[in-house]
Structures are given as C-alpha cells and as structure tokens.
Design an enzyme around this catalytic site. Sequence first.
Site, PDB file in Angstrom:
ATOM      1  N   ARG A  40      23.347  14.406  40.489  1.00  0.00           N
ATOM      2  CA  ARG A  40      24.729  14.787  40.170  1.00  0.00           C
ATOM      3  C   ARG A  40      24.751  15.636  38.901  1.00  0.00           C
ATOM      4  O   ARG A  40      24.504  15.139  37.814  1.00  0.00           O
ATOM      5  CB  ARG A  40      25.626  13.559  39.986  1.00  0.00           C
ATOM      6  CG  ARG A  40      27.057  13.955  39.590  1.00  0.00           C
ATOM      7  CD  ARG A  40      28.076  12.862  39.822  1.00  0.00           C
ATOM      8  NE  ARG A  40      27.982  11.765  38.889  1.00  0.00           N
ATOM      9  CZ  ARG A  40      28.916  10.798  38.773  1.00  0.00           C
ATOM     10  NH1 ARG A  40      30.009  10.826  39.546  1.00  0.00           N
ATOM     11  NH2 ARG A  40      28.753   9.801  37.925  1.00  0.00           N
ATOM     12  N   ASP A  45      31.503   3.370  32.562  1.00  0.00           N
ATOM     13  CA  ASP A  45      31.039   4.732  32.324  1.00  0.00           C
ATOM     14  C   ASP A  45      32.238   5.552  31.886  1.00  0.00           C
ATOM     15  O   ASP A  45      33.314   5.021  31.602  1.00  0.00           O
ATOM     16  CB  ASP A  45      30.331   5.314  33.556  1.00  0.00           C
ATOM     17  CG  ASP A  45      31.260   5.556  34.742  1.00  0.00           C
ATOM     18  OD1 ASP A  45      32.494   5.348  34.619  1.00  0.00           O
ATOM     19  OD2 ASP A  45      30.756   5.953  35.808  1.00  0.00           O
TER      20      ASP A  45
END
Length: 528
Positions: free
Chosen positions: A163, A442
Amino acid sequence: MSGVKGVEILGAIKPAYKKILTPEALKFLATLVRKHGPTRDKLMAYRAERQAAVDAGKLKLGFLKETAKIREGKWKIAGIPADLMDRRVEITGPVDRKMIINALNSGAKCFMADFEDSAAPTWDLMMDGQVNLFDAVRRKISFTNEAGKEYKLNKDIATLIVRPRGWHLLEKHILIDGEPAPGGIVDFALFFFHNAKEQLKRGTGPYFYLPKMQSHLEARLWNSIFKDAQDLLKIPQKTIKATVLIETIWAAFEMDEILYELRNHIVALNCGRWDYIFSFIKTYRNHPDRIIPDRHSVGMDRHFLDSYSKLLCETTHKRGAQAMGGMAAFIPIKNDPAKNEQVFAKVAADKLREVKNGHDGTWVAHPGLVPVAIKVFDEHMPTPNQVHKQFDYKIKAKDLLELPEGQITEDGLRNNINVGIQYIEAWISGNGCVPLHNLMEDAATAEISRVQVWQWVKYGVTMADGRTVTRELVLRMIDEELATVRKALGDERFYKGRFAEAAGIFARMSTAAQCADFLTLPAYEYLD
C-alpha cells in the site's frame, strides 16, 4: 544530490539505500512524477472544490448522473491472478523488518505491507521499508533482535500486497524539479521498479492496495500511472493488479466508476471502515445536524455502514471482482483469558457479518486473530471466494447517509482525547501503529478521535450527563488525560517521549476554527 538531473535527495543516503535510490530508479520515478504530478495537483484542488460546495450546502452527495451508463453497463474486470483468488484473511502492518517476516509467516493468505496509515513516514522507515521489501521478494530477509532471537521466512508465506501513501501526502525528502514528490508515486515507483520483474519470475506479481480515493478520476490517474510504468519497464499491460480501499463517503458513490477506470488492473474493492467513518464526519463538518455519537458505539451493524458493506459486495461481484472486508482492530489480551475470549467472540461476530453480506475476505491487525477469522470464513465460504454470488440489496443514497443514533458521553470524549494524544505522540516519534486499550490504533482511528472532538466542540453538543462540550472543557480534559497517561506510563517514559507536543497538536486541531483535512499533514512537519 542524486546524480539525476532535476532530482534532489534531501534525506541521508545510508549504504543500504543505494540499491533503492539508483539513478535508473530515480529516472523512472521522475518520469512518472513529471507526467502525472500535475494531474494529481488538479485532483487535490477538485477535492477542495467539492468539499467547499458541501460546506456551503450547495452539493448533495449521491450517485453521479453523468456516469449512469457505466453503472448500467454489463462490463467486467480483466481477471484475477491465481495467488489472489483466495484472500479469506489478510493481515496488515508497517514495513519494518520484523513485522514483514511475522506477517508473511502469519498463516494469512495475504500481507498488506503498509507505507500509509500504519506507518509514520519518516525518511528512514520509508527507505528501510523499500530495502526490506526488496529482500522479502527475493526471500533473503531475516532479522535478529537484541536478545539474539532470529526471524526468517517459512517455506509457505502470504502473498505480498503493497500500500503506497494516499494522494494527499508528499515526500519532502525527494524533490523533483524543486517540488516534493507525491508520496504515493514514490512508494509505488521504487517498489515496482525494483521488484515487479522479480515477482513475475517467482510466479506472483506486483500487487497494490490504493488508499483514500475520493473519485473515479483519482482511479483514472492510477490507471494511467500503471500503464506508463508497465510500458517503461517493458512489462505486459494488465500485469499490475490493484485493490482499491473504499474509505471515503465520496468513493462509496463511485464504486462502479472506480472499477471501470481500473478494469484492466483491478481485482477488488475493500471496506476501509475506520477511514470511512472519519470521512463521513469530516465531509459533513459544517452541518450541525450530522453529529456522530461516541466512536465505540458506531459499529458495522449500524445501517449506514452495513449498507456500505452490502453495496460493495453487490457492486464488485457484478463486475467479477472481489469484496474485501474491513479491519478487526482488536488485539489479543494475553494476561486475561476471559477478556481474550470476549475479543475473539467480537472478532468472530464481525467476520460472520462480513461473510454473510458477501465479502470474499477480511483484515486483521494481529497474527493471533488470523485463526479466528479463517475459521469463520472456512465455515461459511468453502470456495476460494464467493464472487459467483450475486446480490440485489437495493441500496439507495439515503441508506449510505443515514445518521447513526446514540449518545455522546464523557467516557467517549475522554477516550478520544486519550487515544488522540497517545497516537500522535507515537506518530511524531516515528511509530504509526500503536496498541492502545486493547485496540490497534493507526492514523485512521486517531483521525476519528480528533475530528469527533472538533465536531463536538464546534457545535457545543450536549453529553448524556447534560453538560455541553466546550473548548474549555476539552482543554481541561486534555490536561487531565495527559496526567493519566503520565501516571500509567511512569515519569521516565513520559518525559522521554513527546507527549507535551502531542497534546499541543491535538488541542490546536480539535479546537481550531476550521477542521483540518488530515492530522498527518501538520504532524508530518515533526518527522525527520
């Protein structure tokens, strides 16, 4: 300096980085940035224009009239490679060396190596990540910790998916013609240049997760980059395969169009649930009638989120693509078996909802949850995927926009403040993936905490106990939560850390007159 005209490297070039930052790789990167950077800039301006229209009440979110023919068409995607057919459980995490080895060995079908939300983009982590993945692709990666324990890859490992950073993030350490390069192009280009041909030799391919999209025009840009990258390296078209995270309310209304733009390179869409909730709040930041209750009360069983999940399953399967489920943010509680069983039960219930909605796989944040998620999908999805199942959920715009009911509580406010401060402290210290209160936090989950507090202060919402959320109350609670963190961690850890800076960032952002688009943009200035 870089040795390549117009390319300037401002970060330290350690010996290991020289195999990544080669003249040939930098020329490749510069070619892509020079051609596609201007389009990226225009799309960022388009984001701002659309948001301003929503802020002013001049734009109502919904399915696009001008692309109705795409939604009504009978087209399909190009196809799915063999090693992406079964993705029933994927694990995600940052690109540090030990994490990559553990994730590839975890028993999950795929590992998403993350340069984005679970990684604080320090120069060293971004470059070390490229080195680590270079070694992992060639199965030469190993790691020895301070106690002498050695980590190596097993014979059977998860399929690697990378990613890159979202379109909004820049890489300040790489200047191309005097301007910082888009972080997403940097991450993609360096990985693809060094590893695509090696991956193909090994029977896999260059696979990517694409984050934070807000329109099909952004998907079109990625598709153009993919086409050029393959041509430049003389790799056949359609080799790159991407999964797009639907993690903005904007993208939820353009799923078909995103699939169509990337139809030769896409295999799946993913429900990026935490960023999606953040996007929902942020998009309606100027609308006092769109207040969201406590973060922990907004689960995937809520109508607007369940509708988003079902629409994604229906849309992808119609086009021959996979529907990936979202992140289980829970982590095992090793010292409390009873609470650990509760965590496992919550994760299993979440995954059961996903597989029944039609998802072909899901995400976990911790290796200990891989068996829990696999068990659910094995029981309810005996085939490698369930793309063959078609759905007619009849999801309307109003379903995606239905406001979840619930209370705003002192506990919810304090939790947002506590998590926000601790996460920002970790992030500006170089760590973007942090276990807090038995959850893996996160950037996406921290963004919910930050933007919720901003929304509650902005509109002076009333909590369940009758008190009003004010700037003064939030600033007082920030001090109190800072003291709570200090007591929990001890003076040594507290004062060695950057908690005062983090509290200052959180205070400024949560009480500002205007809602900042991303926490990570001002916080990036604190990173080396």
